[in-house]
Scaffold this active site. Structure first.
Site, mmCIF file in Angstrom:
data_model
loop_
_atom_site.group_PDB
_atom_site.id
_atom_site.type_symbol
_atom_site.label_atom_id
_atom_site.label_comp_id
_atom_site.label_asym_id
_atom_site.label_seq_id
_atom_site.Cartn_x
_atom_site.Cartn_y
_atom_site.Cartn_z
ATOM 1 N N LYS A 116 -7.661 27.232 -7.959
ATOM 2 C CA LYS A 116 -7.441 27.074 -6.519
ATOM 3 C C LYS A 116 -6.080 26.434 -6.270
ATOM 4 C CE LYS A 116 -9.814 23.956 -3.863
ATOM 5 N NZ LYS A 116 -8.733 23.094 -3.340
ATOM 6 N N ASP B 142 -9.287 18.424 -7.263
ATOM 7 C CA ASP B 142 -8.360 17.325 -7.545
ATOM 8 C C ASP B 142 -8.746 16.092 -6.733
ATOM 9 O OD1 ASP B 142 -7.503 18.268 -5.098
ATOM 10 O OD2 ASP B 142 -5.388 18.427 -5.647
ATOM 11 N N SER B 143 -9.809 16.229 -5.911
ATOM 12 C CA SER B 143 -10.421 15.044 -5.290
ATOM 13 C C SER B 143 -10.871 14.059 -6.366
ATOM 14 C CB SER B 143 -11.609 15.455 -4.420
ATOM 15 O OG SER B 143 -12.485 16.305 -5.144
ATOM 16 N N GLU C 213 -10.212 23.983 5.197
ATOM 17 C CA GLU C 213 -10.550 22.557 5.312
ATOM 18 C C GLU C 213 -10.113 22.015 6.669
ATOM 19 O OE1 GLU C 213 -9.471 20.155 1.944
ATOM 20 O OE2 GLU C 213 -9.971 18.278 2.977
ATOM 21 N N ASP D 70 -9.086 23.147 -9.663
ATOM 22 C CA ASP D 70 -7.959 22.916 -8.753
ATOM 23 C C ASP D 70 -6.653 22.813 -9.522
ATOM 24 O OD1 ASP D 70 -7.919 22.778 -5.986
ATOM 25 O OD2 ASP D 70 -8.881 20.807 -5.918
ATOM 26 N N GLU E 230 -3.341 25.145 -3.012
ATOM 27 C CA GLU E 230 -3.202 24.800 -1.592
ATOM 28 C C GLU E 230 -1.902 25.353 -1.036
ATOM 29 O OE1 GLU E 230 -3.457 20.567 -0.931
ATOM 30 O OE2 GLU E 230 -5.353 20.398 -2.011
HETATM 31 O O1 KIV Z 1 -10.321 18.691 -4.286
HETATM 32 C C1 KIV Z 1 -11.327 19.011 -3.660
HETATM 33 O O2 KIV Z 1 -12.415 18.468 -3.835
HETATM 34 C C2 KIV Z 1 -11.212 20.088 -2.687
HETATM 35 C C3 KIV Z 1 -12.336 20.261 -1.729
HETATM 36 C C4 KIV Z 1 -12.180 19.261 -0.659
HETATM 37 C C5 KIV Z 1 -12.419 21.648 -1.208
HETATM 38 O O3 KIV Z 1 -10.217 20.762 -2.642
#
Ligand code: KIV
Length: 265
Positions: free
Chosen positions: A112, A45-46, A181, A84, A114
């Site tokens: 993934k 989600d970056s 992280e 994500d 968080e």
């Molecule tokens: O969103 C992302 O790119 C991430 C990485 C920083 C692991 O979660």
């Protein structure tokens, strides 16, 4: 090379073979990364920051991640792809199942999330329904407003102990991969040693089972700010392919991350 699976990533941990991964958001880069031997890719989600130009990951939607996951899948049909789950797309188990289903249908092999122990029921439910889960502890960018900024996590003994406890709970719930992280080297080493699932570090030192970087960071495309844990691999290599290969080799031979990219306790 045999296709990567969760089983092969777990075997790599057991054998002490480092796992290398990177974020990917489109078909062209996904094809390049796969062709150079990247073990897996994360549609992070970056993308909210590096593709959409937002100041955080909070505006990203499930539809956004699904769109980029489908593109990555088209570029790298055989790759192991993690997608994500964005902010507030897994605030209860049913919502998580619906969000994860959309990402899996778009081409992800794993999702993934968080967070810590509050996700135990959700992770158990996802895995029971056939959706593999990567957990994410330490600095949680989706919680930046609670954390008060992008800061190293787990420096105090009690916070470190709590992070280890949460990692064990998430593994017990069925998570098969864990991103760590921005945590001190000593904490990442402790968690990596105590878990049977692979740990993938970003700003978590050299002792994790594998490493991940945001692709724009490792190519030096974010000129405003380079976090301490990032190395610009394009700076010393003449092409994208050479830079990505150098990153892969540096993770595999343990030369990246070095002490200058890592945080002490
Ligand atoms: O969103 C992302 O790119 C991430 C990485 C920083 C692991 O979660």
């Amino acid at each position: 090379m045999a296709a990567i699976s969760i089983a092969s990533l777990t075997k790599m941990k057991a054998a002490g073979d480092k796992i290398v991964s990177i974020t990917a958001y489109d078909a062209t880069f996904a094809r390049l990364f796969a062709s150079l031997g990247m073990d897996f890719m994360l549609v992070g989600d970056s993308l909210g920051n590096v593709v959409q130009g937002h100041g955080s990951t909070i505006p990203v939607s499930v539809a956004d991640v699904a769109y980029h996951t489908a593109a990555v899948r088209r570029g790298a049909p055989e790759a192991f792809v993690v997608a994500d789950m964005p902010f507030m797309s897994y605030s209860n188990p049913q919502q998580a199942y619906d969000s994860a289903a959309e990402l899996m249908r778009s081409g992800a092999n794993m999702v993934k999330l968080e967070g810590g122990e509050w996700l135990v029921e959700t992770i158990r439910g996802l895995v029971e329904r056939g959706i593999p889960v990567c957990a994410h502890l330490g600095l949680l960018p989706q919680s930046v407003n609670v954390l008060g900024g992008y800061k190293v996590q787990g420096r105090e003994q009690s916070a470190a102990d709590n992070t280890l406890r949460q990692a064990l709970a998430l593994q017990q719930a069925g998570a098969q991969l864990l991103v760590l992280e921005c945590v001190p080297v000593s904490l990442a080493a402790r968690i990596t040693q105590q878990l049977s699932i692979p740990t993938i570090g970003i700003g978590a030192g050299p002792d994790c089972d594998g490493q991940i970087l945001v692709m724009h960071d490792m190519l030096g495309l974010n000129s405003d700010y380079l976090p301490k844990f990032v190395k610009n691999f394009l700076a010393d290599h003449g092409s994208l392919s050479a830079a990505v290969s150098a990153y892969i080799h540096a993770v595999k031979d343990g030369s990246f991350p070095g002490p200058e990219h890592s945080f002490s306790g």
